[in-house]
Design an enzyme around this catalytic site. Sequence first.
Site, PDB file in Angstrom:
ATOM      1  N   CYS A  97       0.802  -1.096   0.022  1.00 15.22           N
ATOM      2  CA  CYS A  97      -0.035  -0.036  -0.124  1.00 15.22           C
ATOM      3  C   CYS A  97       1.004   1.374  -0.092  1.00 15.22           C
ATOM      4  O   CYS A  97       1.911   1.212  -0.864  1.00 15.22           O
ATOM      5  CB  CYS A  97      -0.930   0.074   1.047  1.00 15.22           C
ATOM      6  N   TRP A  98       0.526   2.202   0.785  1.00 18.29           N
ATOM      7  CA  TRP A  98       1.305   3.492   0.567  1.00 18.29           C
ATOM      8  C   TRP A  98       2.736   3.509   1.487  1.00 18.29           C
ATOM      9  O   TRP A  98       3.598   3.539   0.898  1.00 18.29           O
ATOM     10  CB  TRP A  98       0.534   4.793   1.191  1.00 18.29           C
TER      11      TRP A  98
END
Length: 351
Positions: A97-98
């Site tokens: 993800c981020w």
Amino acid sequence: MTLERISAEQALGTLADYSLVIDARSEGEYAEDHLPGAVNWPSLHDEERAIVGTRYKQISQFEAKKLGAALVAKNVAEHIQREVLDKAREWQPLIYCWRGGKRSGSLALILDQIGFKVTLVDGGYKAFRAALVADLPQLAARHHYQVVCGPTGAGKTRLLHALAKQGAQVLDLEALANHRSSVLGLIPGVAQPSQKAFDSLIWAALHRFDPARPVFIESESKKVGNVAVPEGLITAMRRSPCLRVDLSEAERVALLLEDYAFFVQDIAFFCERLGALTEARGKATVEDWQARARSGDVASVVQELLVNHYDPAYLQSIRRNFDQYETARVLAPRDHTADAMNELARTLLAA
């Protein structure tokens, strides 16, 4: 089972080892850039992420987490129902993800509990982006390039396409940038990638190439539309041997009228783009070009653009920036057609 984690640097070299690379960020984050080959399974969609963020700021972290958990659980269930039920036990995804790992971790935990071997990227996309930026200069330097030069309309892009069709390694920066690299290079209805996505596309192409074979590339300037060619690559290009494509003026005009047919079909758009040259060429000249284009005489406008605008600027730039231009091998296709470029590509590769 324990979730396996790898560093972003490890991920750079092992993406092809996984059954699937999954980006658990929202659609907007994914669209800006993502790991090469990744598919998007959002743990939170764009609008959901905005709602959770608003609740976090206006109410409390606890309330935001409760809502976020419910939304993530719903979305992960949908991804599994849609994408995972037909997967064999040997299926091995890489997920990110981020940065913090909460969104990717939620998906990974459930897949792990099912019995799949799941790997997470430590530091997520943010760490991968930093690793890619650090790797690009040395990756670019690992290859040797044949730089296809020549004035506007000489058929450089057509030659690159012909070379690629015949199995050569071609890095087509204009195709990756969705732009034809000039004031008139905007392609109607086609958005350019973000700078991050452009970098990733270049990295992925260079990563696939065999360093023992040449890479054919066009003599681009530092920017292709709104995106910049990575510094390490532009430096390597400018030091490399050049191939100069020569076509007659009439053939170049014919080629441009074919490749830029959308200007012929939409004269208002052509005239609007010509307006961007007012500062360089003067108001009277541009207004004359626009009037002639509206009257149907596009060919003479294109010819003057070549002779008075593009050719002098190109020659000055290429001589200043490409070290080996003056000793370039000259390539002279019989005309501007695809058949002629295919013939030229065969000759070039045979040599």
